[in-house]
Design an enzyme around this catalytic site. Sequence first.
Site, mmCIF file in Angstrom:
data_model
loop_
_atom_site.group_PDB
_atom_site.id
_atom_site.type_symbol
_atom_site.label_atom_id
_atom_site.label_comp_id
_atom_site.label_asym_id
_atom_site.label_seq_id
_atom_site.Cartn_x
_atom_site.Cartn_y
_atom_site.Cartn_z
ATOM 1 N N TYR A 49 0.824 -1.217 0.000
ATOM 2 C CA TYR A 49 0.000 0.000 0.000
ATOM 3 C C TYR A 49 0.860 1.270 0.000
ATOM 4 O O TYR A 49 0.408 2.308 0.478
ATOM 5 C CB TYR A 49 -0.933 -0.008 1.209
ATOM 6 C CG TYR A 49 -2.183 -0.846 1.028
ATOM 7 C CD1 TYR A 49 -3.124 -0.536 0.045
ATOM 8 C CD2 TYR A 49 -2.449 -1.936 1.841
ATOM 9 C CE1 TYR A 49 -4.274 -1.293 -0.119
ATOM 10 C CE2 TYR A 49 -3.607 -2.702 1.683
ATOM 11 C CZ TYR A 49 -4.512 -2.369 0.696
ATOM 12 O OH TYR A 49 -5.659 -3.107 0.526
ATOM 13 N N PHE A 57 -4.789 7.590 6.963
ATOM 14 C CA PHE A 57 -5.244 6.266 7.386
ATOM 15 C C PHE A 57 -4.206 5.172 7.158
ATOM 16 O O PHE A 57 -4.469 4.003 7.430
ATOM 17 C CB PHE A 57 -6.559 5.897 6.681
ATOM 18 C CG PHE A 57 -6.502 5.912 5.168
ATOM 19 C CD1 PHE A 57 -6.014 4.815 4.470
ATOM 20 C CD2 PHE A 57 -6.937 7.012 4.446
ATOM 21 C CE1 PHE A 57 -5.957 4.806 3.086
ATOM 22 C CE2 PHE A 57 -6.890 7.014 3.051
ATOM 23 C CZ PHE A 57 -6.389 5.908 2.376
ATOM 24 N N ARG A 85 -13.817 -5.286 -9.673
ATOM 25 C CA ARG A 85 -14.168 -4.029 -8.978
ATOM 26 C C ARG A 85 -15.685 -3.910 -8.850
ATOM 27 O O ARG A 85 -16.199 -3.439 -7.839
ATOM 28 C CB ARG A 85 -13.601 -2.819 -9.723
ATOM 29 C CG ARG A 85 -12.092 -2.764 -9.823
ATOM 30 C CD ARG A 85 -11.388 -2.431 -8.547
ATOM 31 N NE ARG A 85 -11.787 -1.184 -7.950
ATOM 32 C CZ ARG A 85 -11.180 -0.646 -6.890
ATOM 33 N NH1 ARG A 85 -10.139 -1.255 -6.324
ATOM 34 N NH2 ARG A 85 -11.593 0.475 -6.369
ATOM 35 N N THR A 91 -15.536 1.409 -2.090
ATOM 36 C CA THR A 91 -14.574 1.281 -0.983
ATOM 37 C C THR A 91 -15.275 1.354 0.376
ATOM 38 O O THR A 91 -14.980 0.574 1.276
ATOM 39 C CB THR A 91 -13.516 2.409 -1.083
ATOM 40 O OG1 THR A 91 -12.939 2.370 -2.389
ATOM 41 C CG2 THR A 91 -12.430 2.246 -0.045
ATOM 42 N N ARG A 102 -18.787 -6.043 -0.756
ATOM 43 C CA ARG A 102 -18.636 -5.126 0.389
ATOM 44 C C ARG A 102 -19.990 -4.816 1.040
ATOM 45 O O ARG A 102 -20.078 -4.691 2.263
ATOM 46 C CB ARG A 102 -17.904 -3.860 -0.045
ATOM 47 C CG ARG A 102 -16.383 -4.111 -0.160
ATOM 48 C CD ARG A 102 -15.670 -2.993 -0.855
ATOM 49 N NE ARG A 102 -14.221 -3.063 -0.686
ATOM 50 C CZ ARG A 102 -13.357 -2.368 -1.426
ATOM 51 N NH1 ARG A 102 -13.794 -1.564 -2.387
ATOM 52 N NH2 ARG A 102 -12.067 -2.485 -1.198
ATOM 53 N N GLU A 126 0.908 -6.105 -8.746
ATOM 54 C CA GLU A 126 0.418 -6.780 -7.538
ATOM 55 C C GLU A 126 0.513 -8.302 -7.664
ATOM 56 O O GLU A 126 0.806 -9.001 -6.699
ATOM 57 C CB GLU A 126 -1.025 -6.348 -7.257
ATOM 58 C CG GLU A 126 -1.110 -4.872 -6.881
ATOM 59 C CD GLU A 126 -2.538 -4.385 -6.661
ATOM 60 O OE1 GLU A 126 -3.488 -5.178 -6.812
ATOM 61 O OE2 GLU A 126 -2.691 -3.205 -6.316
HETATM 62 P P1 GDP Z 1 -9.962 0.346 -2.865
HETATM 63 O O1 GDP Z 1 -9.186 0.265 -4.154
HETATM 64 O O2 GDP Z 1 -11.456 0.388 -3.085
HETATM 65 O O3 GDP Z 1 -9.572 -0.726 -1.871
HETATM 66 O O4 GDP Z 1 -9.613 1.742 -2.183
HETATM 67 P P2 GDP Z 1 -8.244 2.576 -2.100
HETATM 68 O O5 GDP Z 1 -7.175 1.981 -2.953
HETATM 69 O O6 GDP Z 1 -8.603 4.001 -2.302
HETATM 70 O O7 GDP Z 1 -7.810 2.421 -0.574
HETATM 71 C C1 GDP Z 1 -7.165 1.264 -0.111
HETATM 72 C C2 GDP Z 1 -7.763 0.860 1.210
HETATM 73 O O8 GDP Z 1 -7.469 1.862 2.186
HETATM 74 C C3 GDP Z 1 -9.291 0.747 1.209
HETATM 75 O O9 GDP Z 1 -9.764 -0.496 0.770
HETATM 76 C C4 GDP Z 1 -9.622 1.006 2.652
HETATM 77 O O10 GDP Z 1 -9.503 -0.193 3.421
HETATM 78 C C5 GDP Z 1 -8.556 2.000 3.079
HETATM 79 N N1 GDP Z 1 -9.083 3.370 2.982
HETATM 80 C C6 GDP Z 1 -9.290 4.116 1.885
HETATM 81 N N2 GDP Z 1 -9.766 5.335 2.179
HETATM 82 C C7 GDP Z 1 -9.882 5.352 3.521
HETATM 83 C C8 GDP Z 1 -10.304 6.349 4.450
HETATM 84 O O11 GDP Z 1 -10.690 7.461 4.097
HETATM 85 N N3 GDP Z 1 -10.246 6.000 5.756
HETATM 86 C C9 GDP Z 1 -9.820 4.777 6.176
HETATM 87 N N4 GDP Z 1 -9.787 4.510 7.484
HETATM 88 N N5 GDP Z 1 -9.403 3.820 5.342
HETATM 89 C C10 GDP Z 1 -9.437 4.106 4.036
#
Ligand code: GDP
Length: 143
Positions: A49, A57, A85, A91, A102, A126
């Site tokens: 990540y 976060f 997706r 998310t 989800r 990945e």
């Molecule tokens: P994804 O591709 O839908 O998994 O989303 P992202 O790549 O933007 O973010 C990766 C992961 O970080 C997400 O699946 C969440 O678990 C976490 N995450 C993203 N945005 C937030 C946020 O605003 N707050 C918190 N606590 N976790 C977040």
Amino acid sequence: MEKTLSIIKPDAVKKNVVGKILSRFEDAGLRIAGTKMLSLSAEQAGEFYAIHKERPFFKDLVAFMTSGPVVVSVLEGNDAVALNRKLMGATNPKEAAPGTIRADFAESIDANAVHGSDSAENAAIEIKFFFPELSKCGCSCSH
Ligand code: GDP
């Protein structure tokens, strides 16, 4: 044919819904080309990540991803990245469409059940991270 990387996150593994989630992929026409359960180290989670390193976060995300075992899989099929997706949903589970993984299995934006690559380029990176043996070449294609 396209490949993508899926992670069933620690919350979903703890809930005992690994099989149900993998079935959703298969029922949608995706093939599981590789899968394994493992526990991420903080170093691995941080590297995976790394793009979110500066986000507020990030620490919580690494702590959550190392809180228990995960199941990482390579999914293969037509439009695998976009299809996965779509199956995952938004998310934030509160915004995820009904019937998505989800919406059905996740509790919060931190504990949101699954990860899926967001582009073919990132999928290749990945997949190589977790399944170097399935990466046929070192370029950024999705082979
Ligand atoms: P994804 O591709 O839908 O998994 O989303 P992202 O790549 O933007 O973010 C990766 C992961 O970080 C997400 O699946 C969440 O678990 C976490 N995450 C993203 N945005 C937030 C946020 O605003 N707050 C918190 N606590 N976790 C977040």
